[in-house]
Write an enzyme that holds these catalytic residues in place. Structure first.
Site, short mmCIF file in Angstrom:
data_model
loop_
_atom_site.label_atom_id
_atom_site.label_comp_id
_atom_site.label_asym_id
_atom_site.label_seq_id
_atom_site.Cartn_x
_atom_site.Cartn_y
_atom_site.Cartn_z
N ALA A 124 0.83 -1.21 0.00
CA ALA A 124 0.00 0.00 0.00
C ALA A 124 0.86 1.26 0.00
O ALA A 124 0.35 2.36 0.15
CB ALA A 124 -0.93 0.00 1.21
N SER A 129 7.70 -3.35 3.80
CA SER A 129 8.98 -4.06 3.65
C SER A 129 10.08 -3.41 4.48
O SER A 129 10.84 -4.12 5.15
CB SER A 129 9.39 -4.17 2.19
OG SER A 129 9.05 -3.02 1.47
N ASP A 173 12.47 5.23 3.39
CA ASP A 173 11.57 4.37 4.16
C ASP A 173 12.29 3.77 5.37
O ASP A 173 11.77 3.76 6.49
CB ASP A 173 11.03 3.23 3.28
CG ASP A 173 10.35 3.76 2.04
OD1 ASP A 173 10.10 4.98 1.97
OD2 ASP A 173 10.09 2.96 1.12
C1 GLA Z 1 9.56 4.13 -2.34
C2 GLA Z 1 11.05 3.99 -2.07
C3 GLA Z 1 11.61 5.27 -1.43
C4 GLA Z 1 11.22 6.51 -2.22
C5 GLA Z 1 9.72 6.51 -2.54
C6 GLA Z 1 9.33 7.64 -3.48
O1 GLA Z 1 8.86 4.23 -1.14
O2 GLA Z 1 11.29 2.89 -1.23
O3 GLA Z 1 13.00 5.15 -1.31
O4 GLA Z 1 11.98 6.60 -3.39
O5 GLA Z 1 9.30 5.29 -3.13
O6 GLA Z 1 9.52 8.87 -2.86
#
Ligand code: GLA
Length: 389
Positions: A124, A129, A173
């Protein structure tokens, strides 16, 4: 989450032991603004949410690393030597990738019993992860006295995802999952990893996350395609200015040199990145000044740029955003995460939250045939030990 249930399932599966067990938690994240900027060395502004991954873990004497999850049927039991073997398409690649990175640092991984439970909706765009990676990384760091700090754990998690899982993600993330702070967002410079903790004083507003419930098919290949388009933009720009990453040029510099990018698509991708970095800086400034209307307007600008220039939204995300913006009390709405499905985040007057849920939910179903899920985001701390038992 019912910790007692996780402990019970852990003991049922692996039995009692004299070895001490621990429960670790790492959250998912919602990014408020600064999308597809991390791998370009730009700014991001994510916060950790109250959903995440719990890991019950202890060492065993069987020379087997056992992994199971309350969310998936697939289990693994591998010797420490077999850690580096990938299990095609399986969730265990996330923790295995992390163990493998610790091995590379010279940590001698031994047998362990591990049981995961996650409550971040999968796929989502809320970093389920990264939350598995960071929960694992924190646990291993403590169990083997590796003494890595939160930033090093985030980097290790990112390497696991890049090198083992094979998704070429940026640092956002894992960083948010490892370093998040309750009721705050992280203003992170992805080039230097310097960051500021910014209190989210939302004065009567709430962050409403809405899930399109559209699986992000093709997301990984499209994600990698966008990354290479950004690299192409850098190549063109290097003919006139020596840069390594798009984040090194300002928006005004971009307009002076954009004529050197002959490919229209590549130019649009670069324009998104440089304008998004500026919007992120402006948004943090607006928040610090208590100007939520401006913050919301910048969120809107972010979505529009992701839709028109970066082209990572799609009909479901666009519909949710359009419908949200029609409702009184919504001052900003945008997609969050990689895009191609996943979630939006909206800034909503707390008195209007129920009306928004009802109206957007109804119109979204009429227009797409899908049912949206809504969560009022609780902003929590980054990864931590919950208890030992
Ligand atoms: C995913 C990737 C992040 C980032 C976002 C877009 O979540 O894991 O590193 O690049 O997309 O901002």
């Amino acid at each position: 989450m019912d910790i007692t249930m996780l402990k019970k399932k852990f003991i049922n599966r692996y039995g009692q032991s004299k070895e001490e067990s621990g429960i670790y938690f790492a959250p998912g994240r919602v990014n408020l603004i600064g999308e597809h900027t991390d791998y370009n060395g730009g700014y991001v502004f994510p916060c950790a949410i109250n959903f995440g991954t719990y890991l019950a873990i202890r060492k065993n004497n069987d020379n087997l690393v056992r992994m199971a999850s309350m969310n998936f049927d697939y289990t693994a039991a591998v010797t420490p030597e077999e850690i580096q073997q990938k299990h095609e398409g399986q969730w265990v690649n996330y923790p295995l990738g992390v163990l493998n990175e610790f091995r590379k640092l010279g940590i001698a991984i031994t047998g362990m019993d591990m049981l995961f439970y996650g409550n971040v909706p999968n796929g989502a765009g809320l970093s389920s992860s990264a939350s598995i990676e960071i929960a694992t990384a924190l646990a291993i760091n403590e169990l083997y006295y590796a003494e890595l700090d939160g930033i090093a754990l985030a980097q290790l998690g990112q390497r696991a995802e890049n090198l083992f899982v094979g998704v070429n993600c940026g640092i956002m993330d894992q960083f948010a999952s490892a370093m998040g702070k309750k009721d705050s967002a992280l203003f992170l410079d992805c080039n230097t990893l310097e960051y500021k903790i910014v209190p989210l004083n939302l004065n009567g507003y709430k962050l409403l996350i809405t899930n399109t419930n559209k699986r992000r098919g093709l997301a990984d290949s499209k994600y990698n395609e966008r990354r290479s388009e950004c690299e192409q933009a850098v190549e063109y720009i290097r003919k006139v200015k020596d840069i390594k990453l798009l984040g090194e040029i300002t928006e005004s510099e971009f307009y002076l040199i954009e004529k050197h990018i002959p490919d229209e698509n590549v130019k649009k991708r670069a324009r998104h990145v440089v304008t998004e970095i500026k919007r992120t800086v402006d948004a943090v400034e607006a928040l610090n000044a208590g100007d939520l209307e401006k913050f919301g307007a910048l969120m809107n600008g972010s979505h529009d740029s992701l839709r028109d220039d970066y082209e990572v939204t799609g009909p479901e995300l666009d519909t949710l955003v359009e419908e949200a913006r029609k409702v009184l009390g919504v001052i900003g709405s945008r997609m969050t995460g990689a895009g191609f499905g996943g979630c939006t985040v909206s800034l909503v007057d707390e008195k209007q939250v129920n009306t928004v849920i009802q109206k957007v939910g109804k119109n979204y179903t009429i227009r797409t045939g899908l049912k949206a899920d809504f969560y009022v985001a609780g902003i929590g701390d980054g990864a931590k030990l919950i208890e030992r038992f």
